[in-house]
Every structure is written in C-alpha cells, then in structure tokens.
Design an enzyme around this catalytic site. Structure first.
Site, PDB file in Angstrom:
ATOM      1  N   ASN A  10       0.876  -1.166   0.000  1.00  0.00           N
ATOM      2  CA  ASN A  10       0.000   0.000   0.000  1.00  0.00           C
ATOM      3  C   ASN A  10       0.913   1.215   0.000  1.00  0.00           C
ATOM      4  OD1 ASN A  10      -1.790   2.058   0.515  1.00  0.00           O
ATOM      5  ND2 ASN A  10      -2.278   1.417   2.616  1.00  0.00           N
ATOM      6  N   LYS A  12       0.152   4.251  -0.314  1.00  0.00           N
ATOM      7  CA  LYS A  12      -0.465   5.453   0.291  1.00  0.00           C
ATOM      8  C   LYS A  12      -0.206   6.670  -0.607  1.00  0.00           C
ATOM      9  CE  LYS A  12      -0.102   3.223   4.748  1.00  0.00           C
ATOM     10  NZ  LYS A  12      -0.038   3.355   6.198  1.00  0.00           N
ATOM     11  N   HIS A  95      -9.563   1.588   4.573  1.00  0.00           N
ATOM     12  CA  HIS A  95      -8.302   1.696   5.319  1.00  0.00           C
ATOM     13  C   HIS A  95      -8.514   2.650   6.499  1.00  0.00           C
ATOM     14  CE1 HIS A  95      -4.199   2.749   6.322  1.00  0.00           C
ATOM     15  NE2 HIS A  95      -3.856   1.612   5.768  1.00  0.00           N
ATOM     16  N   GLU A  97      -6.833   4.983   7.615  1.00  0.00           N
ATOM     17  CA  GLU A  97      -6.561   6.398   7.323  1.00  0.00           C
ATOM     18  C   GLU A  97      -7.754   7.047   6.625  1.00  0.00           C
ATOM     19  OE1 GLU A  97      -2.832   5.669   5.363  1.00  0.00           O
ATOM     20  OE2 GLU A  97      -1.995   5.036   7.283  1.00  0.00           O
ATOM     21  N   GLU A 165      -5.795  -4.711  10.397  1.00  0.00           N
ATOM     22  CA  GLU A 165      -4.768  -3.713  10.653  1.00  0.00           C
ATOM     23  C   GLU A 165      -5.073  -2.980  11.953  1.00  0.00           C
ATOM     24  OE1 GLU A 165      -2.613  -2.609   6.787  1.00  0.00           O
ATOM     25  OE2 GLU A 165      -4.325  -1.287   6.952  1.00  0.00           O
ATOM     26  N   GLY A 171       2.203   2.293  10.697  1.00  0.00           N
ATOM     27  CA  GLY A 171       3.187   3.357  10.554  1.00  0.00           C
ATOM     28  C   GLY A 171       3.860   3.754  11.846  1.00  0.00           C
ATOM     29  N   SER A 211       3.037  -2.128  10.337  1.00  0.00           N
ATOM     30  CA  SER A 211       4.483  -2.244  10.586  1.00  0.00           C
ATOM     31  C   SER A 211       5.029  -3.640  10.309  1.00  0.00           C
ATOM     32  CB  SER A 211       4.819  -1.783  12.008  1.00  0.00           C
ATOM     33  OG  SER A 211       4.451  -0.421  12.185  1.00  0.00           O
TER      34      SER A 211
HETATM   35  P1  PGA Z   1       2.636   0.249   7.625  1.00  0.00           P
HETATM   36  O1  PGA Z   1       1.198   0.469   6.944  1.00  0.00           O
HETATM   37  O2  PGA Z   1       3.142  -1.077   7.088  1.00  0.00           O
HETATM   38  O3  PGA Z   1       3.455   1.412   7.177  1.00  0.00           O
HETATM   39  O4  PGA Z   1       2.420   0.205   9.081  1.00  0.00           O
HETATM   40  C1  PGA Z   1       0.310  -0.591   6.726  1.00  0.00           C
HETATM   41  C2  PGA Z   1      -0.971  -0.067   6.158  1.00  0.00           C
HETATM   42  O5  PGA Z   1      -1.439   0.988   6.591  1.00  0.00           O
HETATM   43  O6  PGA Z   1      -1.568  -0.687   5.253  1.00  0.00           O
END
Ligand code: PGA
Length: 248
Positions: A10, A12, A95, A97, A165, A171, A211
């Site tokens: 992803n 982003k 997601h 976010e 998630e 993140g 992460s």
């Molecule tokens: P990350 O993000 O691996 O940077 O923690 C995962 C995601 O939000 O899909």
C-alpha cells in the site's frame, strides 16, 4: 484447507510515476518466483504508468480506494469502471486512514465493497481497532461491527480479502505480536464463519497489516490464520521483495 498467501503493498500518498516505475523494475526480478500472490496498491494517478511498469511480471496493480457509484457528481472520486479499464485487480477499502481522516464509515465501506465485487475487482477490506479500543477490551466488538456492516450483502465472501490492521500498529513501528495478530485474525475467521458459512471462512484470505517488515514477516506468516500482509512503509523499498519471499 490451503489458502494461497497474498502479499500486497500500500503505497499510500507516496512515489511518483518515475520513482514508482523504477521501484517496480527493481522488484520484478526479485519477486518473480514468489509462492504467493503479489500486488501493489498505488495512488490512482499512478495506475496507468504502474500498470505498464508491471506488465509481464507477477505484480498485480491495485487501487487504494474505489467509489460505489457507477459515475456521477462525486468530485475527486474514482469509479470501479475507471479502474477496470486499466486492469486493476484489487482495491483497498476502508483503510483506517480513510476512516480517520476522510470520514469513511462502515456503510460506505459496504457500498464500495459491493461496487468492487460487481466489477470483478477484489476488495481488500480493512478492519482494526484503535489503541484505546484495545485497551478498553472492545477489540472484538469493534471488529465484529466492521465486518457485519462492511460485508453486508456480499454474495461470495471468498472473493473478498480481509486485512486486519490494528490502527495502533500502522506506521508506528509497533507491530502486533505474532500471538496478538493470530488471535484477532482467528476471531475474524470465526466471525466470517458465523456471518457467512464456516466452510467459506476457511477459504477467505486474511492479511495482517501494521508495521510488517522484512524482520517480522516470517513469524507473522507462520501463524495458522495469517494468509498474507498489507504492507505500507516497507512496500516503498526493496524490503517488499524480502517480505514476498518470506518462505525462502
Ligand atoms: P505500515 O502500513 O506497514 O506502514 O504500518 C500498513 C498499512 O497501513 O496498510
């Protein structure tokens, strides 16, 4: 029951047409013998160029969202038909976010999921609890609600990928432990069994995300209910190939 693992990136709001194409060119030879399905979900504007960059490789290109309507007055949104024109195979939906910063709701997640399925795009439906929800002991309640509402009316649940998630792990460099991820994903599978059918639940691909990186992927992937990963930060570099090759 064997499920083919699925590792998806992803991106982003990262990368450009140039840096994205360069990364795909560098990743392609490294992931070509993967035993899992591989995809990169990229910003909508990069889809045409990334589709070209990934042509002839085993890297599928996905979107980071999809709107529910066929077309119409929805400024800034992208329809499934538009994605399909470029051969997009997957779309991330709901997601955290999107939920956190753009007000997306379980109802919207549901409508987007149904639209993706109608158009032959595999939705990667994200669910997960915040830190306070985990600390309050409401993780399962929150996830059950996200699944019930988000997947309402889905006819063939096997065509949906779920990404678990935990919001506190995204993140932050703070991964769920192998045991925490396994426990919650086993709960998700059980819940899908109740909402749909236990046999179908055994066939649904459920990813872990938050992460996940080159160092912790092996332990997570060794868990019986974890079928893959949704990778943010680590999908912006060659580490993504190490994760895809977690079993080698
Ligand atoms: P990350 O993000 O691996 O940077 O923690 C995962 C995601 O939000 O899909």
């Amino acid at each position: 029951m064997s499920r083919k693992p699925f590792i998806a990136g992803n991106w982003k709001m990262n990368m450009t047409a140039k840096s994205g194409a360069e990364l795909i060119a560098a990743l392609a030879p490294l992931v070509k013998d993967a035993n899992c399905d591989v995809a990169l979900c990229v910003p909508a504007i990069l889809i045409p160029e990334m589709t070209k960059a990934a042509a002839g490789t085993n890297i599928a290109i996905g979107a980071e969202n999809v709107h529910w309507a066929k077309n119409g007055a929805y400024t800034g949104e992208i329809s499934a038909e538009m994605l399909k024109e470029y051969g997009v195979k997957y779309a991330i939906i709901g997601h955290s976010e999107r939920r956190q910063y753009f007000g997306e709701t379980d109802e919207g997640v549901n409508k987007r999921t149904l639209a993706a399925l109608e158009n032959g795009i595999t939705p990667i439906v994200c669910v997960g609890e915040t830190l306070s929800e985990r600390e309050n002991g409401t993780t399962e309640e929150v996830i059950a609600r996200q699944l019930e509402k988000g997947l309402q009316g889905v006819e063939d649940i096997k065509k949906v990928v779920i990404a678990y998630e935990p919001v506190w792990a995204i993140g932050t460099g703070k991964t769920a432990t192998d045991g925490q991820a396994q426990e919650t994903i086993a709960f998700i599978r059980k819940k899908i069994g109740e909402l749909f059918c236990p046999m179908c639940a055994q066939k649904v691909i459920i990813q872990y995300g938050g992460s996940m990186n080159a160092g912790n992927c092996k332990g997570l992937m060794a868990q019986p209910d974890i079928d893959g990963g949704l990778i943010g930060g680590a999908s912006l570099k060659l580490d993504f190939a190490t994760i895809v090759n977690y079993d080698k």
